[in-house]
Design an enzyme around this catalytic site. Structure first.
Site, PDB file in Angstrom:
ATOM      1  N   GLY A  30       0.801  -1.217   0.000  1.00 33.84           N
ATOM      2  CA  GLY A  30       0.000   0.000   0.000  1.00 33.84           C
ATOM      3  C   GLY A  30       0.833   1.265   0.000  1.00 33.84           C
ATOM      4  O   GLY A  30       0.295   2.376  -0.066  1.00 33.84           O
ATOM      5  N   GLY A  32       2.728   2.314  -2.332  1.00 28.55           N
ATOM      6  CA  GLY A  32       2.691   2.969  -3.643  1.00 28.55           C
ATOM      7  C   GLY A  32       3.702   2.444  -4.651  1.00 28.55           C
ATOM      8  O   GLY A  32       3.931   3.082  -5.687  1.00 28.55           O
ATOM      9  N   ARG A  60      -6.147 -10.168  -8.293  1.00 29.07           N
ATOM     10  CA  ARG A  60      -7.127  -9.115  -8.020  1.00 29.07           C
ATOM     11  C   ARG A  60      -7.806  -8.749  -9.343  1.00 29.07           C
ATOM     12  O   ARG A  60      -7.225  -8.995 -10.411  1.00 29.07           O
ATOM     13  CB  ARG A  60      -6.417  -7.868  -7.467  1.00 29.07           C
ATOM     14  N   ARG A 153      -8.111   1.079  -1.614  1.00 32.51           N
ATOM     15  CA  ARG A 153      -7.775   0.228  -2.761  1.00 32.51           C
ATOM     16  C   ARG A 153      -8.789  -0.911  -2.915  1.00 32.51           C
ATOM     17  O   ARG A 153      -8.953  -1.449  -3.996  1.00 32.51           O
ATOM     18  CB  ARG A 153      -6.341  -0.322  -2.607  1.00 32.51           C
ATOM     19  N   ARG A 164      -1.156  -7.088   6.732  1.00 27.49           N
ATOM     20  CA  ARG A 164      -0.276  -6.194   5.976  1.00 27.49           C
ATOM     21  C   ARG A 164       0.149  -4.992   6.831  1.00 27.49           C
ATOM     22  O   ARG A 164       1.300  -4.556   6.771  1.00 27.49           O
ATOM     23  CB  ARG A 164      -0.971  -5.753   4.681  1.00 27.49           C
TER      24      ARG A 164
HETATM   25  P1  ADP Z   1       1.768  -1.112  -3.363  1.00 24.60           P
HETATM   26  O1  ADP Z   1       2.067  -1.532  -4.775  1.00 24.60           O
HETATM   27  O2  ADP Z   1       2.980  -0.621  -2.645  1.00 24.60           O
HETATM   28  O3  ADP Z   1       1.036  -2.148  -2.586  1.00 24.60           O
HETATM   29  P2  ADP Z   1      -0.144   0.731  -4.600  1.00 24.60           P
HETATM   30  O4  ADP Z   1       0.671   1.340  -5.687  1.00 24.60           O
HETATM   31  O5  ADP Z   1      -1.138  -0.316  -4.993  1.00 24.60           O
HETATM   32  O6  ADP Z   1       0.810   0.160  -3.430  1.00 24.60           O
HETATM   33  O7  ADP Z   1      -0.867   1.914  -3.828  1.00 24.60           O
HETATM   34  C1  ADP Z   1      -1.826   1.646  -2.816  1.00 24.60           C
HETATM   35  C2  ADP Z   1      -3.044   2.546  -3.022  1.00 24.60           C
HETATM   36  O8  ADP Z   1      -2.673   3.888  -2.699  1.00 24.60           O
HETATM   37  C3  ADP Z   1      -3.547   2.564  -4.452  1.00 24.60           C
HETATM   38  O9  ADP Z   1      -4.964   2.622  -4.425  1.00 24.60           O
HETATM   39  C4  ADP Z   1      -2.955   3.854  -5.031  1.00 24.60           C
HETATM   40  O10 ADP Z   1      -3.772   4.401  -6.037  1.00 24.60           O
HETATM   41  C5  ADP Z   1      -2.894   4.757  -3.802  1.00 24.60           C
HETATM   42  N1  ADP Z   1      -1.781   5.723  -3.786  1.00 24.60           N
HETATM   43  C6  ADP Z   1      -0.505   5.522  -4.189  1.00 24.60           C
HETATM   44  N2  ADP Z   1       0.256   6.620  -3.968  1.00 24.60           N
HETATM   45  C7  ADP Z   1      -0.555   7.536  -3.384  1.00 24.60           C
HETATM   46  C8  ADP Z   1      -0.380   8.881  -2.903  1.00 24.60           C
HETATM   47  N3  ADP Z   1       0.813   9.495  -2.956  1.00 24.60           N
HETATM   48  N4  ADP Z   1      -1.426   9.504  -2.349  1.00 24.60           N
HETATM   49  C9  ADP Z   1      -2.636   8.890  -2.269  1.00 24.60           C
HETATM   50  N5  ADP Z   1      -2.887   7.632  -2.714  1.00 24.60           N
HETATM   51  C10 ADP Z   1      -1.860   6.955  -3.259  1.00 24.60           C
HETATM   52  P1  5GP Z   2       0.812  -7.918  -3.212  1.00 23.44           P
HETATM   53  O1  5GP Z   2       0.091  -9.146  -2.749  1.00 23.44           O
HETATM   54  O2  5GP Z   2       0.265  -6.669  -2.575  1.00 23.44           O
HETATM   55  O3  5GP Z   2       0.927  -7.836  -4.704  1.00 23.44           O
HETATM   56  O4  5GP Z   2       2.319  -8.036  -2.690  1.00 23.44           O
HETATM   57  C1  5GP Z   2       2.574  -8.233  -1.331  1.00 23.44           C
HETATM   58  C2  5GP Z   2       4.043  -8.056  -1.040  1.00 23.44           C
HETATM   59  O5  5GP Z   2       4.791  -9.048  -1.735  1.00 23.44           O
HETATM   60  C3  5GP Z   2       4.607  -6.711  -1.485  1.00 23.44           C
HETATM   61  O6  5GP Z   2       5.419  -6.211  -0.440  1.00 23.44           O
HETATM   62  C4  5GP Z   2       5.472  -7.045  -2.673  1.00 23.44           C
HETATM   63  O7  5GP Z   2       6.591  -6.200  -2.795  1.00 23.44           O
HETATM   64  C5  5GP Z   2       5.920  -8.446  -2.311  1.00 23.44           C
HETATM   65  N1  5GP Z   2       6.347  -9.257  -3.460  1.00 23.44           N
HETATM   66  C6  5GP Z   2       5.813  -9.312  -4.704  1.00 23.44           C
HETATM   67  N2  5GP Z   2       6.509 -10.164  -5.474  1.00 23.44           N
HETATM   68  C7  5GP Z   2       7.521 -10.623  -4.697  1.00 23.44           C
HETATM   69  C8  5GP Z   2       8.606 -11.520  -4.937  1.00 23.44           C
HETATM   70  O8  5GP Z   2       8.816 -12.076  -6.011  1.00 23.44           O
HETATM   71  N3  5GP Z   2       9.443 -11.749  -3.891  1.00 23.44           N
HETATM   72  C9  5GP Z   2       9.269 -11.163  -2.673  1.00 23.44           C
HETATM   73  N4  5GP Z   2      10.159 -11.449  -1.725  1.00 23.44           N
HETATM   74  N5  5GP Z   2       8.261 -10.335  -2.412  1.00 23.44           N
HETATM   75  C10 5GP Z   2       7.408 -10.063  -3.426  1.00 23.44           C
END
Ligand code: ADP
Ligand code: 5GP
Length: 206
Positions: A30, A32, A60, A153, A164
């Protein structure tokens, strides 16, 4: 040819043709990472390529197999891990995740800079490989804001969201420890965070 001369020539060749360092983005769920990586790929579609990880979690809405992840199951993935097909693996929020050797090779063979989105456990393992990436930590402005973003999200159950958030506390501690990452970027305003990321990467890879 004299073997010493051959070695020197090979070293020189490797220096000239050294592929750019891969990039690792790490940070709490989360924070970003995906948002910032998408911006980078949108701006530089020919320069960077994504290392598509394997995961046992469910896709998802909108996620495509082979693009966002290789969606798999536990026994198949464990079998492949045992065969040595992964560079690193982790258990995150009750699911297996991992970077296969093939995923990274595919990007590098396409002549692109490899971008990995992995968690803290993966970062610790990657540090023991020859990959030598630039390590970037994406930090949320606060836990409260992280929770808000994860809820907005709408991808997690309450249980998965709490798992998380609990993990996030430990991850932020690791991210803040001096020396663990080459750069820590606070994702407060997304455009500001992206420009910081972009400028850092372009400067380092020049
Ligand atoms: P991650 O990949 O690290 O899990 P995401 O890129 O999916 O995180 O971002 C989590 C949520 O926060 C998404 O819904 C995204 O659109 C939103 N988001 C990302 N950066 C920002 C920001 N700077 N301000 C507000 N919302 C953000
Ligand atoms: P999400 O389920 O939100 O896509 O990912 C959950 C977490 O798993 C995130 O912190 C992401 O960076 C991590 N992740 C995604 N792919 C990999 C991978 O190949 N290896 C590891 N160690 N973490 C991963």
């Amino acid at each position: 040819m004299n073997s010493a001369v051959f070695i020197v020539q090979k070293l020189f060749f490797n220096m000239l043709h050294k592929t750019p360092r891969p990039l690792v983005l790490c940070g709490p769920s989360g924070s970003g990472k995906s948002t910032l990586i998408k911006k980078l790929f949108d701006e530089f579609p020919d320069k960077f390529g994504f290392s598509v990880s394997h995961t046992t979690r469910q896709p998802r809405p909108g996620e495509e197999d082979g693009k966002h992840y290789h969606f798999t199951n536990k026994s198949k993935m464990e079998d492949e891990i045992n065969k040595g097909e992964f560079i690193e693996t982790a258990v995150f929020s009750n699911n297996l995740y991992g970077t296969s050797k093939k995923a990274v090779e595919k990007v590098i063979n396409n002549g692109k800079i490899c971008v990995l989105d992995i968690d803290m456990q993966g970062v610790k393992q990657i540090k023991n490989t020859t990959l030598d990436p630039l390590l970037i930590f994406i930090k949320p402005p606060s836990i409260e804001e992280l929770e808000k973003r994860l809820r907005n999200r709408k991808t997690e159950t309450e249980e998965s969201l709490q798992r998380r958030l609990n993990t996030a506390i430990e991850e932020i501690k690791y991210g803040d420890e001096p020396g663990n990452f080459h750069r820590v970027i606070v994702n407060d305003d997304v455009d500001k965070a992206y420009h910081e990321l972009r400028d850092f990467i372009l400067r380092e890879l020049k």
